[in-house]
Enzyme design. Sequence first.
Site, PDB file in Angstrom:
ATOM      1  CG  ASP A  41      87.237  33.765  -6.399  1.00 24.80           C
ATOM      2  OD1 ASP A  41      86.052  33.603  -6.708  1.00 24.80           O
ATOM      3  OD2 ASP A  41      87.624  34.676  -5.637  1.00 24.80           O
ATOM      4  CG  PHE A  62      87.670  40.663  -5.297  1.00 23.38           C
ATOM      5  CD1 PHE A  62      87.124  41.723  -6.000  1.00 23.38           C
ATOM      6  CD2 PHE A  62      87.451  40.569  -3.933  1.00 23.38           C
ATOM      7  CE1 PHE A  62      86.353  42.684  -5.338  1.00 23.38           C
ATOM      8  CE2 PHE A  62      86.680  41.524  -3.273  1.00 23.38           C
ATOM      9  CZ  PHE A  62      86.129  42.584  -3.979  1.00 23.38           C
ATOM     10  CE1 TYR A 117      79.012  39.574  -3.181  1.00 25.87           C
ATOM     11  CE2 TYR A 117      79.063  38.123  -1.270  1.00 25.87           C
ATOM     12  CZ  TYR A 117      79.690  39.027  -2.103  1.00 25.87           C
ATOM     13  OH  TYR A 117      80.988  39.384  -1.852  1.00 25.87           O
ATOM     14  CE  LYS A 118      81.113  39.075  -6.780  1.00 24.32           C
ATOM     15  NZ  LYS A 118      80.985  40.529  -6.674  1.00 24.32           N
ATOM     16  NE  ARG A 129      82.031  46.016 -11.591  1.00 26.32           N
ATOM     17  CZ  ARG A 129      82.089  45.105 -10.621  1.00 26.32           C
ATOM     18  NH1 ARG A 129      82.994  44.114 -10.667  1.00 26.32           N
ATOM     19  NH2 ARG A 129      81.261  45.148  -9.598  1.00 26.32           N
TER      20      ARG A 129
END
Lengths: 395, 395
Positions: free
Chosen positions: A182, A111, A207-208, A354
Amino acid sequence: MTLPRKELFHLPEGVIYLDGNSLGPLPRSVAARVAGTVTDEWGDMLIRGWNDAEWADQPARVGNRIAGLIGAPEGSVTMGDTLSIKVYQALAAALAMRPDRRVVISDSGNFPTDLYMAEGLLRTLGRGHELRVVAPEEVDGAIGEEVAAVMLTEVDYRTGRRHDMSAITAKAHDAGAVMIWDLAHSAGAVPVDMTASNAEFAVGCTYKYLNGGPGAPAFIYVRPDLADSAEPALQGWFGHEAPFAFDIDYRPAPGVERMRVGTPPVIQMTALEEALMVWDGVDMDEVRSAAIALMERFITEVEARCPSLELASPRDPAKRGSQVSFRFSEGYAAMQALIARGVIGDFRAPDIMRFGFTPLYLGEDDVLAAVDVLADVLGNELWRDPAYQKRSRVT
Amino acid sequence: MTLPRKELFHLPEGVIYLDGNSLGPLPRSVAARVAGTVTDEWGDMLIRGWNDAEWADQPARVGNRIAGLIGAPEGSVTMGDTLSIKVYQALAAALAMRPDRRVVISDSGNFPTDLYMAEGLLRTLGRGHELRVVAPEEVDGAIGEEVAAVMLTEVDYRTGRRHDMSAITAKAHDAGAVMIWDLAHSAGAVPVDMTASNAEFAVGCTYKYLNGGPGAPAFIYVRPDLADSAEPALQGWFGHEAPFAFDIDYRPAPGVERMRVGTPPVIQMTALEEALMVWDGVDMDEVRSAAIALMERFITEVEARCPSLELASPRDPAKRGSQVSFRFSEGYAAMQALIARGVIGDFRAPDIMRFGFTPLYLGEDDVLAAVDVLADVLGNELWRDPAYQKRSRVT
C-alpha cells in the site's frame, strides 16, 4: 527545476499547510479543468462525452501518469474506486494465486481499513484463512512457508516509519508468498521503484501527496507478467474485455484494466488528472532530498524549542516517509491551537501530532514560521484554552 | 408544479435529449456548486472540509434525498462507490442471511455488470453457489425453496420491460428467499415504494434519471429492520462505527452506514447532491403520468410514420419503465444519423434503438420534433451514409 513550486497551488493566505499527507492542497489549474468537464463535457456533449472527451480511457491515461511516479511501466496501473476496494482486489487476486496457503501477514502499523477489508475478504472466502497482524518490526520473522500473501503499507500513517520494500518483498518471495504494498503515504512522497521491488501488487490513494482532491480515486498496480492471469474478485463491467458489448458472460480485459470495476467517477478523475500536471518535470529524488532537508530542520528546531514534545518518527530519515510525528499528552488540544493560528497539521490518537512535508509547495521559511507558532503554543500553554479541548467528529 | 422544468437544466441548443436513461443532463446549478466545493472547500478549508463543509456526513445526507424518491424512510439509504460494488455488497449480505441455501436467481434482462459481480462473488465464496439466469418471464417459476436470493433489475435496460416488484418480492419471501432490486432505471423514472415492496435490499445508480453526472456515486438501501445485523463483506473504514478512532478491529456502524466503504468522492457527491435539488416539490406520480403521455405519443407517431421500426418495449405502459425501444436492423447507423441531427438516443446490440423519456426537461414539442427527424432519417434512408456505419468504442 526549483522547489517549491508554490505558484502552482492555491494556498490560503495565512496558512502553513503541513497536512498534505492527509489531503493535498488544490493545484491552481484544477478549478478551470473541472469546470470545463462539468459544463463543456457533461453539459454540452452529454452521453457523447464517453467518446468525444475520452472518459472511458481516462483511468488508463491517469494510471500511466501514476505509473511514472512509482517506477512502474506504462499500462501497469489503473484507477478507480477507493483504496479500500483496491486492497480487497489485490488481496483476493493474491490469494487465488496461492490456493494451498492460508495465512496473510500484515502489521499493526497498517492503515486500519486495509486490515478491515482483509478480514472481510477472509470471512467471505470462508476457507479458514488467518490474518496475522504482527508488530512492524516482527514482519520479517513472521514470513514463513505457510504464508500466502504479505500485505503492508510502506510508510506508517502515524509515525512515518518506513518499511524496506525491497528486503521484505525478497523475504516474501523466498517464502513463496505474494507481496502487496500500500503506497498511500509513498506515491508522490518518496521515490518508489515498483519494477525493481518485484512485488506483485501495489495500491494507493491519490488525495494525499498526489493532491487529487477529497475522495480522489485510488490506483492499483499489477506486475505486468501477472496482469493477464490475475483473477478479479470484483468483476465489474468496466473490467470486461468489451464493456459495451453487454455480453451476459464476463471475460476479463487484458492486463491491469481487468481491475476496473464500475463506471469511473469522471468529474473526480478529471480533478486528479489535472492535479497530476504539477509533477511535470519533477524529479522524485529531488523532492525526496528537499523533504529530508525540511524534516531535519523541523526536528532540530522543535527539539531545541519545544522540549515537551517527543519525536515519534524514526530519527534516521532513510527510515521515514515524508512526515514527522511528535508525541505530546495534550496533542489534540495543541493541534487545535496550532490550526487556529494557521499552522495545519493533524492528530492521531492517543497522543500523536503529525506534520507532513511536501516540498512542491513548502519551503524552509514555512518550516521556521511553523516552529515559531508551535513554540508559542507549547511555551505559553495556549492549548489550555477550553475551546481546543472539544473533539470534533473528524480530526 | 408544471412539467417540464427545462429552465433548471443546461440543454445544448439544437439538441433533443432522449438519452437521460443513460446519462442525465447537467442541472444548471451544479456548475457553481461544484466550483464552490473545489475552490472554497477543498481550496480554502483544506483538511478542515471534513468538519467545516460536512463532507463526512454527505453520503447520509444525499442518501436521505434518494430515500425520498424511492419510498424509503430517512436513514435507510447511503451513497458511495459504483452500482457494481453495491450489487456485490447487497448480494453478499443477502447470502450471509441464508447460509443453508445455494441458489441465486437472476434474469437475462439484468444489466450485465450485476451478473458479473454476482459470479465473482459466488466464486469468491467457493461454497458451491449457483447463479441461475432465467428469462425475465420465467423468474416467477424459478423461485423455489432452494433459493437464497433473487436479484433483479426492475426495468430492463434494453427494452424498458418492467417487473412487478411487489409480486416478485412476495414470491421470493414465500419461498424464504431474500430480495434485491436494482433500481438503476427506476429511481427518478417511476414511482418506487421500497417500504411497501418489503424487499430487503435495493441498489441503484444516480447518473441516469437522477442526473448526478458521469460516474456519480451509487446508492444502497437496506430494510431498516435488517440494517443493524446485515454483514458487510466490504468492511471499509467509512463503514466503521468510529472511522476516526483508527481501531485495529472492525466494528460495523449502526444501520445502513455500515455499507459505506472507503473515502467518499466529495466532488462527485457534491455534483449529485446539487443535481437532486431539481426534484424539490416534484411528485413522482406526476412525473410518471407525464412520461407515459410522452411515450404514448412517441409510439403512436413512430408507428404511423416509420413502418420499418418494430416496437421492442411492452405496449402496455404499466409494464414499461420510462424508455421506449424499437428494433431496426440498421439501428446503429440510424441512431448515428439521428444523433448527427441533434436527436440523441442510443443503441444496444444487436438492433435496439433506445429513447428515454424524462418529463423534467422534455415536452410534447420535443417528442414531435424528434419523430420528424426520425421519419426523415428512415424515410430517406439517411443512415446509408458510410460515416454512420463506423462503430465508436462506446455507444
